[in-house]
Design a protein around this motif. Structure first.
Motif, PDB file in Angstrom:
ATOM      1  N   ASP A   1       3.071  -1.468 -12.475  1.00 13.27           N
ATOM      2  CA  ASP A   1       3.872  -1.891 -11.334  1.00 13.27           C
ATOM      3  C   ASP A   1       3.037  -1.719 -10.066  1.00 13.27           C
ATOM      4  O   ASP A   1       3.259  -0.822  -9.249  1.00 13.27           O
ATOM      5  CB  ASP A   1       5.155  -1.050 -11.264  1.00 13.27           C
ATOM      6  CG  ASP A   1       6.133  -1.570 -10.224  1.00 13.27           C
ATOM      7  OD1 ASP A   1       5.868  -2.638  -9.644  1.00 13.27           O
ATOM      8  OD2 ASP A   1       7.154  -0.892  -9.993  1.00 13.27           O
ATOM      9  N   VAL A   2       2.078  -2.630  -9.895  1.00 14.20           N
ATOM     10  CA  VAL A   2       1.095  -2.513  -8.821  1.00 14.20           C
ATOM     11  C   VAL A   2       1.765  -2.532  -7.451  1.00 14.20           C
ATOM     12  O   VAL A   2       1.345  -1.823  -6.527  1.00 14.20           O
ATOM     13  CB  VAL A   2       0.053  -3.645  -8.935  1.00 14.20           C
ATOM     14  CG1 VAL A   2      -0.894  -3.639  -7.733  1.00 14.20           C
ATOM     15  CG2 VAL A   2      -0.744  -3.514 -10.232  1.00 14.20           C
ATOM     16  N   ALA A   3       2.807  -3.322  -7.305  1.00 15.22           N
ATOM     17  CA  ALA A   3       3.451  -3.461  -6.004  1.00 15.22           C
ATOM     18  C   ALA A   3       4.005  -2.135  -5.475  1.00 15.22           C
ATOM     19  O   ALA A   3       4.222  -2.001  -4.270  1.00 15.22           O
ATOM     20  CB  ALA A   3       4.569  -4.493  -6.086  1.00 15.22           C
ATOM     21  N   HIS A   4       4.221  -1.165  -6.364  1.00 16.78           N
ATOM     22  CA  HIS A   4       4.760   0.121  -5.936  1.00 16.78           C
ATOM     23  C   HIS A   4       3.735   1.250  -6.021  1.00 16.78           C
ATOM     24  O   HIS A   4       4.087   2.434  -5.964  1.00 16.78           O
ATOM     25  CB  HIS A   4       6.005   0.477  -6.759  1.00 16.78           C
ATOM     26  CG  HIS A   4       7.171  -0.420  -6.475  1.00 16.78           C
ATOM     27  ND1 HIS A   4       7.416  -1.554  -7.204  1.00 16.78           N
ATOM     28  CD2 HIS A   4       8.142  -0.355  -5.517  1.00 16.78           C
ATOM     29  CE1 HIS A   4       8.497  -2.163  -6.723  1.00 16.78           C
ATOM     30  NE2 HIS A   4       8.956  -1.455  -5.712  1.00 16.78           N
ATOM     31  N   LEU A   5       2.456   0.876  -6.160  1.00  9.98           N
ATOM     32  CA  LEU A   5       1.370   1.864  -6.143  1.00  9.98           C
ATOM     33  C   LEU A   5       0.528   1.653  -4.896  1.00  9.98           C
ATOM     34  O   LEU A   5       0.457   0.546  -4.356  1.00  9.98           O
ATOM     35  CB  LEU A   5       0.480   1.705  -7.377  1.00  9.98           C
ATOM     36  CG  LEU A   5       1.077   2.041  -8.741  1.00  9.98           C
ATOM     37  CD1 LEU A   5       0.038   1.778  -9.829  1.00  9.98           C
ATOM     38  CD2 LEU A   5       1.543   3.493  -8.801  1.00  9.98           C
ATOM     39  N   ASP A   6      -0.128   2.715  -4.440  1.00  8.23           N
ATOM     40  CA  ASP A   6      -1.058   2.531  -3.331  1.00  8.23           C
ATOM     41  C   ASP A   6      -2.335   1.875  -3.859  1.00  8.23           C
ATOM     42  O   ASP A   6      -2.662   1.989  -5.059  1.00  8.23           O
ATOM     43  CB  ASP A   6      -1.388   3.876  -2.668  1.00  8.23           C
ATOM     44  CG  ASP A   6      -2.124   4.810  -3.607  1.00  8.23           C
ATOM     45  OD1 ASP A   6      -3.372   4.788  -3.615  1.00  8.23           O
ATOM     46  OD2 ASP A   6      -1.438   5.533  -4.369  1.00  8.23           O
ATOM     47  N   PRO A   7      -3.068   1.144  -3.021  1.00  6.94           N
ATOM     48  CA  PRO A   7      -4.263   0.431  -3.483  1.00  6.94           C
ATOM     49  C   PRO A   7      -5.287   1.327  -4.160  1.00  6.94           C
ATOM     50  O   PRO A   7      -5.916   0.914  -5.148  1.00  6.94           O
ATOM     51  CB  PRO A   7      -4.828  -0.179  -2.194  1.00  6.94           C
ATOM     52  CG  PRO A   7      -3.646  -0.320  -1.288  1.00  6.94           C
ATOM     53  CD  PRO A   7      -2.774   0.855  -1.599  1.00  6.94           C
ATOM     54  N   GLY A   8      -5.455   2.542  -3.659  1.00  2.00           N
ATOM     55  CA  GLY A   8      -6.451   3.428  -4.254  1.00  2.00           C
ATOM     56  C   GLY A   8      -6.155   3.747  -5.705  1.00  2.00           C
ATOM     57  O   GLY A   8      -7.056   3.729  -6.555  1.00  2.00           O
ATOM     58  N   THR A   9      -4.901   4.049  -6.013  1.00  2.64           N
ATOM     59  CA  THR A   9      -4.522   4.353  -7.400  1.00  2.64           C
ATOM     60  C   THR A   9      -4.727   3.130  -8.295  1.00  2.64           C
ATOM     61  O   THR A   9      -5.223   3.239  -9.423  1.00  2.64           O
ATOM     62  CB  THR A   9      -3.057   4.809  -7.461  1.00  2.64           C
ATOM     63  OG1 THR A   9      -2.886   5.968  -6.646  1.00  2.64           O
ATOM     64  CG2 THR A   9      -2.642   5.122  -8.886  1.00  2.64           C
ATOM     65  N   THR A  10      -4.348   1.978  -7.792  1.00  2.00           N
ATOM     66  CA  THR A  10      -4.526   0.753  -8.572  1.00  2.00           C
ATOM     67  C   THR A  10      -5.997   0.499  -8.867  1.00  2.00           C
ATOM     68  O   THR A  10      -6.370   0.182 -10.003  1.00  2.00           O
ATOM     69  CB  THR A  10      -3.940  -0.454  -7.803  1.00  2.00           C
ATOM     70  OG1 THR A  10      -2.535  -0.256  -7.648  1.00  2.00           O
ATOM     71  CG2 THR A  10      -4.182  -1.745  -8.558  1.00  2.00           C
ATOM     72  N   LEU A  11      -6.852   0.636  -7.864  1.00  2.00           N
ATOM     73  CA  LEU A  11      -8.278   0.392  -8.065  1.00  2.00           C
ATOM     74  C   LEU A  11      -8.891   1.444  -8.993  1.00  2.00           C
ATOM     75  O   LEU A  11      -9.823   1.146  -9.746  1.00  2.00           O
ATOM     76  CB  LEU A  11      -9.003   0.354  -6.721  1.00  2.00           C
ATOM     77  CG  LEU A  11      -8.631  -0.825  -5.818  1.00  2.00           C
ATOM     78  CD1 LEU A  11      -9.387  -0.741  -4.490  1.00  2.00           C
ATOM     79  CD2 LEU A  11      -8.911  -2.157  -6.511  1.00  2.00           C
ATOM     80  N   ASP A  12      -8.377   2.670  -8.950  1.00  2.00           N
ATOM     81  CA  ASP A  12      -8.841   3.694  -9.904  1.00  2.00           C
ATOM     82  C   ASP A  12      -8.579   3.241 -11.344  1.00  2.00           C
ATOM     83  O   ASP A  12      -9.446   3.359 -12.215  1.00  2.00           O
ATOM     84  CB  ASP A  12      -8.114   5.016  -9.652  1.00  2.00           C
ATOM     85  CG  ASP A  12      -8.591   5.737  -8.405  1.00  2.00           C
ATOM     86  OD1 ASP A  12      -9.679   5.391  -7.899  1.00  2.00           O
ATOM     87  OD2 ASP A  12      -7.863   6.632  -7.924  1.00  2.00           O
ATOM     88  N   ARG A  13      -7.366   2.722 -11.579  1.00  2.00           N
ATOM     89  CA  ARG A  13      -7.009   2.288 -12.934  1.00  2.00           C
ATOM     90  C   ARG A  13      -7.819   1.055 -13.342  1.00  2.00           C
ATOM     91  O   ARG A  13      -8.233   0.934 -14.504  1.00  2.00           O
ATOM     92  CB  ARG A  13      -5.514   1.998 -13.001  1.00  2.00           C
ATOM     93  CG  ARG A  13      -4.645   3.233 -12.803  1.00  2.00           C
ATOM     94  CD  ARG A  13      -3.179   2.925 -13.087  1.00  2.00           C
ATOM     95  NE  ARG A  13      -2.330   4.088 -12.862  1.00  2.00           N
ATOM     96  CZ  ARG A  13      -1.032   4.122 -13.103  1.00  2.00           C
ATOM     97  NH1 ARG A  13      -0.414   3.037 -13.580  1.00  2.00           N
ATOM     98  NH2 ARG A  13      -0.328   5.205 -12.867  1.00  2.00           N
ATOM     99  N   LEU A  14      -8.041   0.151 -12.396  1.00  2.00           N
ATOM    100  CA  LEU A  14      -8.842  -1.031 -12.715  1.00  2.00           C
ATOM    101  C   LEU A  14     -10.280  -0.643 -13.020  1.00  2.00           C
ATOM    102  O   LEU A  14     -10.903  -1.208 -13.925  1.00  2.00           O
ATOM    103  CB  LEU A  14      -8.798  -2.022 -11.553  1.00  2.00           C
ATOM    104  CG  LEU A  14      -9.419  -3.396 -11.828  1.00  2.00           C
ATOM    105  CD1 LEU A  14      -8.669  -4.123 -12.941  1.00  2.00           C
ATOM    106  CD2 LEU A  14      -9.436  -4.238 -10.558  1.00  2.00           C
TER     107      LEU A  14
END
Length: 423
Positions: A125-138
Motif C-alpha cells: 500500500d504505497v500510497a500510505h507509506l512514506d517515500p523512504g520506506t517504499t524505496l527501501d523495499r524497492l
C-alpha cells in the motif's frame, strides 16, 4: 616531430576515431541480428554494406563478449559451402526493470534474448507509506534481481526504475506522482544511495512510457506497427505514445499524462487536486467505487491486484448486475477519452494495458464502438484495439529492455569472455 611516447601528432585522434568506428560497427552488426534474426556473415556484410573481413572480425568479437553465438548452417545458400549462421546470444547479459506503483512493487530481470531470469511483484500500500520506506523495499527487490543475475555468472547492463508520475529526463528526478502523494523527489539519487552507489547504470522513467515500449517491442514483430498508444490503468491512468517507432516524450519529457485530460467537469476530485480528470471515471478506483461497497475485500490494497481483478472478473462472468453496470459505465468513459486520443494521434493500434487488459472482454467493445462513432477519419482512422498480453509486468519489462538497449548502442560495455572487462 615525434612525441615522447613515440607517436606522431594526431595519433591520439586517429586512435580515438578508430575505436569509435569499431564500436559503431559492432553496434550495427548486433542490432542487425536482433532485428533480422540469424544471419550468415556474408548476409550481414551484404545487408549492412560492411566488407566481409570486417564483419568476420566484428562477429568474432561479439561472440567473445557473449552477445552472439554460432548457430546452424545457412540452408538458404544454393551454391558452395554453406555459411554458418550467427544469432543473438546474451544469456549472460541482463537488464533489470523495477516499478513502484500505488498498490504494488515489482521487479523483472531479462537477458539479452528476452528470457526472464527473475520476476517478482509484491502487494504494497504505497500510497500510505512514506517515500523512504517504499524505496527501501524497492531496493531490496532490486538486490534480489541483481543476485539472480550474478548467480548465473551474468553481467548487468543496468537497472531502470518505473514510476507513475512526471519524470525529469535530464536529472532522473520526480516532479510529481499524485497517486503516490510524492513530489519533487530525486528518486534516482535516493536509489543509488540505497544500492551503495552501484557501478551499473541506474535510470528512471515514467511507467506508462516503459509499458508502451514493451508493447511496441511485442507488436512490431509483425512488421506493421509503427505508431501506437498504450493505455495503462490501475488506480491512476497513464498513456505512452510511440510515433514512427520512437517514444514520444514531449519538450520536457512530460508527455503521456492522458489520465488528467478533463472530461467530466462536474465529476470527482482527482488525486492531482483537479476535478473531472479522465482517471476519475476510468481508473480502477472509479470501477471499484461503482461496483463494490467500501468494506468489500477487493478494495483491500494489501491484496495482489491480479487477485482483486480475478474476483471482479468472476462476478462479471456470473452476471452480477452491479459489476456489469460498472463495467459498462467505465467502458463508455474509456471510449470518450480513447476516441479523443485516436483523433489527435491516429495510431495504428490502441493497446489496453494494466487493468484495462484484464477486464478487456467488457471494456474493449465500447471502446471500439466509440472509435467508430467519434473518430472523424473513415473506419476509425484504421486504428485497431488490442489487449496487451504483458499484464502488470509491462513497465518492468520495458525498463529491463531500456537497460539492455545500452548494450546494442555500445557492445563494448560488456567484457570479453577471457577478461570480464569491457574494452
Amino acid at each position: 616531430m615525434t612525441l615522447t611516447d613515440g607517436r606522431r601528432p594526431g595519433d591520439r585522434a586517429v586512435a580515438a576515431d578508430h575505436v569509435s568506428l569499431r564500436r559503431n560497427n559492432l553496434s550495427v552488426v548486433l542490432r542487425h541480428v536482433r532485428e533480422s534474426g540469424p544471419k550468415s556473415r556474408a548476409r550481414i556484410a551484404a545487408d549492412t554494406g560492411l566488407n566481409k573481413a570486417t564483419v568476420s572480425s566484428l562477429v568474432a568479437e561479439l561472440v567473445e563478449r557473449g552477445l552472439l553465438r554460432e548457430g546452424s548452417a545457412d540452408s538458404t545458400r544454393a551454391l558452395g559451402r554453406p555459411g554458418q549462421l550467427v544469432e543473438l546470444d546474451g544469456t549472460g547479459v541482463c537488464g533489470v526493470g523495477a516499478e513502484v506503483n500505488v498498490d504494488y512493487l515489482a521487479v523483472t530481470a531479462l537477458d539479452l534474448a528476452g528470457a526472464t531470469v527473475l520476476e517478482r511483484r509484491v502487494p504494497v500500500d504505497v500510497a500510505h507509506l512514506d517515500p523512504g520506506t517504499t524505496l527501501d523495499r524497492l531496493a531490496d527487490l532490486i538486490r534480489e534481481a541483481v543476485a539472480a543475475v550474478e548467480a548465473r555468472s551474468g553481467q548487468l547492463a543496468g537497472v531502470t526504475l518505473a514510476v507513475p508520475g512526471l519524470v525529469r529526463d535530464d536529472t532522473g528526478g520526480l516532479s510529481l506522482a499524485p497517486n503516490l502523494g510524492w513530489g519533487e523527489l530525486e528518486v534516482a539519487a535516493e536509489m543509488r544511495s540505497r544500492l551503495g552507489e552501484p557501478s551499473y547504470a541506474l535510470l528512471i522513467d515514467n511507467e506508462a512510457n516503459l509499458a508502451a515500449l514493451a508493447a511496441y517491442s511485442e507488436l512490431r514483430k509483425d512488421g506493421r506497427v509503427q505508431d501506437l498508444v498504450l493505455l495503462t490503468g490501475a488506480v491512476g491512468v497513464g498513456g505512452g505514445v510511440v510515433s514512427n517507432g520512437h517514444l514520444l516524450r514531449g519538450g520536457r519529457g512530460y508527455s503521456g499524462e492522458v489520465g488528467h485530460m478533463p472530461v467530466a467537469p462536474d465529476g470527482r476530485i482527482c488525486g492531482c487536486g483537479r476535478t473531472g480528470c479522465w482517471e476519475t471515471v476510468v481508473g480502477l478506483s472509479a470501477l471499484l467505487h461503482k461496483a463494490t461497497d467500501s468494506d468489500d475485500p477487493v478494495r483491500d490494497p494489501s491484496l495482489d491486484v491480479e487477485q482483486r481483478l480475478a474476483a471482479i472478473t468472476q462476478r462479471a462472468e456470473d452476471g452480477d448486475a452491479r459489476t456489469l453496470n460498472a463495467l459498462k459505465d467505465v467502458g463508455a468513459w474509456l471510449g470518450i477519452g480513447g476516441a479523443i486520443l485516436v483523433n489527435i494521434l491516429n495510431p495504428d493500434v490502441l493497446v489496453l494495458g494494466g487493468y484495462f487488459a484484464a477486464l478487456g472482454p467488457w471494456l474493449k467493445e465500447p471502446l471500439e464502438q466509440a472509435i467508430r462513432d467519434r473518430v472523424i477519419a473513415p473506419n476509425g482512422g484504421g486504428c485497431r484495439v488490442v489487449r496487451s498480453e504483458l499484464g502488470f509486468a509491462a513497465a518492468v519489462r520495458g525498463g529491463a529492455q531500456i537497460a539492455l538497449d545500452q548494450v546494442f548502442v555500445d557492445p563494448t560495455m560488456i567484457g570479453r569472455a577471457e577478461s570480464g572487462v569491457a574494452q
